[in-house]
Design an enzyme around this catalytic site. Structure first.
Site, mmCIF file in Angstrom:
data_model
loop_
_atom_site.group_PDB
_atom_site.id
_atom_site.type_symbol
_atom_site.label_atom_id
_atom_site.label_comp_id
_atom_site.label_asym_id
_atom_site.label_seq_id
_atom_site.Cartn_x
_atom_site.Cartn_y
_atom_site.Cartn_z
ATOM 1 N N HIS A 96 0.824 -1.205 0.000
ATOM 2 C CA HIS A 96 0.000 0.000 0.000
ATOM 3 C C HIS A 96 0.863 1.261 0.000
ATOM 4 O O HIS A 96 0.400 2.329 -0.413
ATOM 5 C CB HIS A 96 -0.926 -0.004 1.216
ATOM 6 C CG HIS A 96 -2.365 0.211 0.857
ATOM 7 N ND1 HIS A 96 -3.055 -0.626 -0.002
ATOM 8 C CD2 HIS A 96 -3.254 1.171 1.213
ATOM 9 C CE1 HIS A 96 -4.293 -0.190 -0.137
ATOM 10 N NE2 HIS A 96 -4.438 0.906 0.573
ATOM 11 N N ARG A 140 1.091 2.501 -3.393
ATOM 12 C CA ARG A 140 -0.183 3.125 -3.765
ATOM 13 C C ARG A 140 -0.278 4.529 -3.161
ATOM 14 O O ARG A 140 -0.668 5.482 -3.832
ATOM 15 C CB ARG A 140 -1.319 2.238 -3.259
ATOM 16 C CG ARG A 140 -2.738 2.740 -3.515
ATOM 17 C CD ARG A 140 -3.705 1.626 -3.134
ATOM 18 N NE ARG A 140 -5.062 2.067 -2.907
ATOM 19 C CZ ARG A 140 -5.989 2.179 -3.858
ATOM 20 N NH1 ARG A 140 -5.673 1.918 -5.111
ATOM 21 N NH2 ARG A 140 -7.219 2.554 -3.563
#
Length: 301
Positions: free
Chosen positions: A247, A250
């Site tokens: 993540h 991201r």
């Protein structure tokens, strides 16, 4: 009906009717299993607001974070609301259950220059021709280049890739489908992997992975844990963290898009956020970076 029996019925409802992702259903299962364990898996109708508050207090005393406590409270509310609709209980004991307020924590973001170094190093290793190194380079480029979730990356099939337009068709939370773009470096790395490395990995399992894009060392569809280990190994050191999940790439992609002038709605669509409020956290990260740059560079800061 015992708590555990009602829980299984509720989880089936989440998966089949509401079509929530397997990861979300697992989170509900974990939270509700803890409730059943702490209350002795007694009859569902015996639970009242005081029992739920006691459960909350025990979790907080055990050092549970506010974010986790809030998530558990949300899971319990959804569970009892469903149980009331299904006439398993007469009244909803969670209606007056309050969750602790979550403190805002800004996501970990790597700088663009640091990620350039990481990706350049991965490209150099991929140059050796080793199938795993070629695959890992493609994974890192696609995660950062598209801002996809790790579950979306691992769920990619070959026909989800539009090589001409450099887009991916991904299935996000709630099985919602969207199309996300990826850049030229990610395209080169992905094409190289599919041509040079994927056939090698696919042969190790006699093609058992079907049309899966990313394969593990034994030829099966790659799982999120392997991607987590990769990102933690190569990206965590550049942000000074002991461990780091996919993540973070991201988060970094979203922040760098905003830094580069992308509007919030565009970033929301790329990330697949249902709410613009979720995307707005990245404006705070971008703002923090702006203020830090000002503080370091301006003589009157």
């Amino acid at each position: 009906m015992r708590i555990s029996v009602a829980t299984e019925k509720f989880l089936t409802h989440l998966a089949v009717v509401r079509r929530l992702s397997p990861a979300t259903v697992r989170a509900y299962r974990s939270d509700l299993a803890e409730l059943a364990r702490s209350r002795g898996d007694g009859p569902l109708e015996d639970l009242d607001i005081e029992a739920l508050r006691q459960w909350q207090w025990e979790a907080t005393s055990a050092g549970l974070s506010k974010a986790t406590a809030a998530r558990r409270t949300s899971a319990v509310r959804a569970f009892f609301s469903w149980a009331r609709e299904e006439s398993l209980i007469e009244t909803d004991p969670s209606a007056r259950l309050t969750a602790p307020k979550r403190g805002r924590t800004l996501p970990v973001v790597a700088t663009a220059s640091a990620l350039d170094e990481v990706l350049d190093a991965a490209a150099e290793q991929a140059g050796s021709g080793d199938a795993i190194a070629v695959r890992d380079h493609a994974i890192l480029e696609v995660l950062y280049g598209s801002g996809t979730r790790v579950s979306e990356l691992c769920g990619l099939d070959l026909d989800d890739i539009d090589h001409d337009n450099r887009t991916l068709r991904v299935r996000g939370k709630g099985d919602k489908e969207r199309v996300v773009p990826y850049g030229v470096p990610a395209g080169r790395a992905l094409d190289s992997y599919i041509v040079r490395a994927r056939p090698v990995l696919n042969a190790r399992a006699d093609g058992a992975a079907g049309h899966a894009v990313f394969l593990g060392a034994r030829g099966a569809r790659l799982g999120p844990r392997a991607v987590h280990a990769l990102v933690s190994r190569v990206v965590a050191p550049v942000v000074g963290a002991e461990t780091l999940g996919p993540h973070a790439l991201r988060h970094s992609a979203a922040t760098h898009l905003l830094d580069g002038g992308a509007d919030l709605r565009t970033v929301q669509e790329i990330l697949g956020h249902a709410s613009l409020g979720t995307t707005q956290i990245y404006t705070h990260v971008s703002g923090e970076r702006l203020r830090e740059a000002y503080r370091l560079a301006h003589p009157r800061a």
